[in-house]
Scaffold this active site. Structure first.
Site, mmCIF file in Angstrom:
data_model
loop_
_atom_site.group_PDB
_atom_site.id
_atom_site.type_symbol
_atom_site.label_atom_id
_atom_site.label_comp_id
_atom_site.label_asym_id
_atom_site.label_seq_id
_atom_site.Cartn_x
_atom_site.Cartn_y
_atom_site.Cartn_z
ATOM 1 C CE LYS A 1 -2.991 2.732 3.017
ATOM 2 N NZ LYS A 1 -3.860 2.762 4.214
ATOM 3 C CB ALA B 1 -8.290 7.238 4.987
#
Lengths: 255, 255, 255, 255
Positions: free
Chosen positions: C96, C183
């Site tokens: 990531k 997020a």
């Protein structure tokens, strides 16, 4: 007072000149809006098509600051070429950099926008890029030295207003140049909200030109932008979950 | 033009007079707001407490229409008694019926509000009830013959703005009397939104009196209410999911 | 079924492993979440600090796919270096990409994210970049050949949920690779909403690890992600302004 | 565990039985929803129209608790008559009081709802009134002794979800009986949100029966209601304006 590249403007409304029903309505709307900066597509200057009606002939270029945009550009190169054409007219040295990455959403291409802004800054333009509300991209543009940041509230002409007030707040907090909310404003409420968040100005076009009564809407926008700005300066009350009495509810016996 | 019980008002802003830092700021705020209807708690008239400063002495009662409210009342009976006290002063025949059902949320009690309104209408008052945004309750009040409906946007003094624009829309659509959004307005954006939904007016107090600069905020509210109203009349563009160009993106070759 | 780079996963929840009260709770939360992909900061692998507790010792690396992130990187170069460290462990080839542009908002730097993704793709990594919800940037990343797009819903750890559902919708509509909302997810409602918009998965960490009861919240997220996905597949009813009866309101006489 | 009038239910989903494409889909949807309380219009019992298909013949009345509603009633009197018809069938003693004040919005009439509830409580019914989200009205109903409060999220069948979460929060905070969000739920996200606010249950019909795939949507609702409830119990993280890292961003040197 809105200051862009050392030029001062009383009005915080930048008005687009496209898609009005006719020239007379356009002129009246511009008048009552009290806008001092007018935007238009360089493609509509018709510099080389002398037989077609020319937008610039209808505008008093002494009274207004012209802000041509590079609408139609899909690459930095196209945007730069369009900007140079505009400057060659001798009528303007400001340019709204607009490089569109997708025809359905008309959202700006970040990389080409950065590139075009860099090149045009080097060439001495006053550069106002139309950008998304990406906070770090706005920071990048600012670091290049652009003269204002123009983040979109929502897609061009969508009238959806401000979808992400947090990103606008972050952009405004970090910005050392004026932030002008551009694209997506649909109504006076949206314009007031942009100003309350702390924007330095609002650029709009469709919301006025395509309203049922563009002249009345131009005045509505002028008033709500002034109201929103004053509200920002006046310092609003905090939001609370529960209520707070404005009238005394205790202590005075009546009857 | 706002018309309540055959009286015409140029301003669509009804301003509360509670909780200003001092009388001078209150007076200036009232002035710049250009409000013509001022609200105040009957409890603050101090009719029977001649030694304390009296709000009404600071207001030119020829210039302004006074709208006393029954703040502090928890039952219809208390509200009626308070309203009669106000009328006995000879200064006003309008009354804002305010019967609070809960001290934490300051939300109105629907049953007592209906009762008080009915009694006061019978006694010849001009009755403007403060109510929740319950659509059917607003209909009930209207059917009684009240002279305006005053639904709350959110809890009094909370500054949360309009939580349920749909209910306000429904109330406005069904209403045969003016609808004045009352309570919860926190900022010029909120006030503009109320007007865009089609409200006939906005009543606010804390948002101005408790702003950091109440005088500037009073002017902000005046402007945004005018802007919002004009926007309503001007007919806004529809909201669209995708974008619509305001500048031509096709067809003109440049360079 | 979520498919990333030809690997299939039953679960659409990617779970972060940071900031749990203790290892036992972390392990239980991971278990009940039924997540198959676990993310962690390479900085926490402690490869070169053998005396400190190692996250990887607590995880069965046969059972889970590890998705290390480059948290802490401020440039593409740092991100690439961190990714290579992770791969050198022999435990993972997915990465990531997380290059933060600002410590206060933890929003990703678009240019460095693009650069790092390009370099890591060339080096044969399976690349999942964490990006803003900028639609054109997501397109750029996709054009590079990344294996999934991971747009943020709101700032990391803010729990604000999805601020701009339109941008997520646009990213999902244009995407040829999985879109995993990353997020800002704060609650099961947020996670369900991401799935209803059409996301292929949700990555979250703080919402679980910092909940009052992380294990229960892990299960809540699992259920709501499944519910949201099924809701997306089931085809929801359209939204209407006015009401539609679910029971017949006409025609049957009773009594 | 949802407890209404001393009866315990494992499921917090109350499912309506109207407007399914056919009986087979209705039955499957009811099955996978795991709902234990089924609502239906008394008008659809067809008690006196023996030649038409009867909803109750398709339902195992030993397995399910039946919650007939008084849909179609415009006055307390009509609602009471309908409720008595339902009870006369010997199949149920619970009644959902539904007195509609307006056919366009299908919003409940507060006064007639109060009246009908009072009469039916006196007659020994277990009374669950469908009401607006008016907080003080909910308090009034509770004070009468109703067995649950069922505030609408938005207009019946509109699929708009929860417009005013604050009012629902206030109703839940003050309530001494179960609060079941009724009407307007459009999707699993809406249902999860109702549960996260703290509702004890959700009643829905159109969102399932008119979904493209009602059976799949029934399962989606079941899962998201469980997820939302667990999320409520698990204690979500607070919302913050700025970001908070889930991975350490300082202090470990790598390479």
């Amino acid at each position: 007072m809105l200051t862009i590249a050392n030029r001062n403007f009383h009005s915080r409304l930048l008005l687009g000149t496209g898609k009005y029903p006719d020239y007379s309505i356009q002129k009246q709307a511009v008048d009552v809006s009290e806008a001092e900066i007018l935007t238009f597509s360089v493609r509509r200057m018709n510099i080389f098509e002398a037989d077609q009606p020319n937008f610039l002939e209808t505008i008093d270029t002494d009274q207004y600051t012209l802000l041509p945009n590079t609408a139609g550009a899909k690459t930095a190169e196209e945007a730069v070429r369009t900007a140079r054409l505009a400057k060659a007219s001798g009528l303007c040295d400001m340019i709204k950099v607009e490089v569109i990455g997708d025809q359905r959403t008309l959202l700006p291409d970040p990389i080409e926008t950065l590139k075009a802004s860099e090149i045009l800054l080097e060439k001495g333009f006053i550069v106002l890029p139309y950008t998304s509300d990406d906070v770090m991209l706005a920071k990048r543009l600012q670091d290049l030295g652009v003269h204002a940041i123009m983040p979109g509230a929502s897609p061009i002409g969508s009238g959806q207003g401000i979808i992400n007030p947090l990103n606008l707040q972050f952009i405004i907090e970090q910005s050392t140049v004026p932030v002008i909310v551009d694209a997506g404003i649909g109504s006076p409420t949206d314009a007031a909200q942009a100003m309350e968040i702390g924007a330095d100005g609002v650029l709009l076009n469709t919301a006025v030109s395509q309203a049922e009564d563009p002249v009345k809407m131009a005045r509505a926008m002028k008033l709500s932008i002034e109201g929103g700005r004053l509200g920002y300066e006046a310092g609003r009350i905090p939001k609370k979950t529960y209520a707070t009495a404005s009238s005394p509810t205790e202590g005075m016996s009546i009857g």
